[in-house]
Motif scaffolding. Structure first.
Motif, PDB file in Angstrom:
ATOM      1  N   LYS A  76     -16.786  22.492   4.673  1.00 47.93           N
ATOM      2  CA  LYS A  76     -17.787  22.957   5.555  1.00 47.93           C
ATOM      3  C   LYS A  76     -18.253  24.498   5.442  1.00 47.93           C
ATOM      4  O   LYS A  76     -19.162  24.599   6.173  1.00 47.93           O
ATOM      5  CB  LYS A  76     -17.142  22.881   7.056  1.00 47.93           C
ATOM      6  N   ASN A  77     -17.573  25.043   4.681  1.00 47.93           N
ATOM      7  CA  ASN A  77     -18.028  26.623   4.097  1.00 47.93           C
ATOM      8  C   ASN A  77     -17.749  27.291   5.511  1.00 47.93           C
ATOM      9  O   ASN A  77     -18.716  28.153   6.132  1.00 47.93           O
ATOM     10  CB  ASN A  77     -19.383  26.673   4.005  1.00 47.93           C
ATOM     11  N   THR A  78     -16.617  27.264   6.368  1.00 47.65           N
ATOM     12  CA  THR A  78     -16.376  27.869   7.531  1.00 47.65           C
ATOM     13  C   THR A  78     -15.093  28.505   7.371  1.00 47.65           C
ATOM     14  O   THR A  78     -14.181  28.261   6.741  1.00 47.65           O
ATOM     15  CB  THR A  78     -16.402  26.725   8.878  1.00 47.65           C
ATOM     16  N   VAL A  79     -14.739  29.734   8.057  1.00 42.86           N
ATOM     17  CA  VAL A  79     -13.723  30.406   8.482  1.00 42.86           C
ATOM     18  C   VAL A  79     -13.595  30.485   9.614  1.00 42.86           C
ATOM     19  O   VAL A  79     -14.360  31.200  10.602  1.00 42.86           O
ATOM     20  CB  VAL A  79     -13.563  31.607   7.268  1.00 42.86           C
ATOM     21  N   ASP A  80     -12.231  30.356  10.433  1.00 43.60           N
ATOM     22  CA  ASP A  80     -12.135  30.333  11.834  1.00 43.60           C
ATOM     23  C   ASP A  80     -10.795  31.506  12.068  1.00 43.60           C
ATOM     24  O   ASP A  80     -10.207  31.849  11.264  1.00 43.60           O
ATOM     25  CB  ASP A  80     -11.612  29.098  12.387  1.00 43.60           C
ATOM     26  N   LEU A  81     -10.923  32.232  13.201  1.00 41.96           N
ATOM     27  CA  LEU A  81      -9.896  32.905  13.634  1.00 41.96           C
ATOM     28  C   LEU A  81      -9.637  32.408  15.259  1.00 41.96           C
ATOM     29  O   LEU A  81     -10.365  32.657  16.091  1.00 41.96           O
ATOM     30  CB  LEU A  81     -10.280  34.396  13.759  1.00 41.96           C
ATOM     31  N   SER A  82      -8.393  31.793  15.268  1.00 40.93           N
ATOM     32  CA  SER A  82      -7.854  31.369  16.395  1.00 40.93           C
ATOM     33  C   SER A  82      -7.049  32.559  16.989  1.00 40.93           C
ATOM     34  O   SER A  82      -6.065  33.279  16.577  1.00 40.93           O
ATOM     35  CB  SER A  82      -6.983  30.360  16.291  1.00 40.93           C
ATOM     36  N   MET A  83      -7.328  32.722  18.311  1.00 45.07           N
ATOM     37  CA  MET A  83      -6.667  34.046  19.053  1.00 45.07           C
ATOM     38  C   MET A  83      -5.855  33.578  20.394  1.00 45.07           C
ATOM     39  O   MET A  83      -6.638  33.042  21.101  1.00 45.07           O
ATOM     40  CB  MET A  83      -7.862  35.174  19.451  1.00 45.07           C
TER      41      MET A  83
END
Length: 123
Positions: A76-83
């Motif tokens: 998906k060409n995505t990068v996430d940051l779960s906080m």
């Protein structure tokens, strides 16, 4: 050329949870290590987290370790940051970044930046 667009910033109370996402354009997404940096008012931009090209290895700053998690989806060409368990000191503009190597931890090593998304944590 690579373009990065962050979403997900918001105002939350201490102890709350947010998930930031970064959409990356360009066919070379999987060739970059992807990271998150942040800049609080009056402070320098600092490293938060980075993940390698395949997504198999990640590193987090000591200040967020155990609370934040970086992940990526190369399809998906995505990068996430779960906080999680957010603190007032997490208040900052959060920037998505593309780096040529997983070992990059400073702004000098970044090839591309997003424009940032604001996270505000109130006590």
């Amino acid at each position: 050329q690579v373009q990065l667009v962050e979403t997900g910033g918001a105002s939350v109370q201490a102890g709350g949870t947010l998930r930031l996402s970064c959409a990356v354009s360009g066919r070379t997404f999987s060739s970059y290590a992807m990271g998150w940096f942040r800049q609080a008012p009056g402070k320098e931009r600092e490293f938060v987290a980075i993940i390698n090209q395949s997504g198999s290895v990640a590193a987090h700053a000591d200040s967020v370790k155990g609370r934040f998690t970086i992940s990526r989806d190369n399809a998906k060409n995505t990068v996430d940051l779960s906080m999680n368990n957010l603190k007032p000191e997490d208040t900052a503009v959060y920037y998505c970044a593309a780096a040529p190597r997983f070992t990059v931890r400073t702004i000098e090593g970044i090839d591309y930046w997003g424009k940032g998304t604001l996270v505000t944590v109130s006590s």
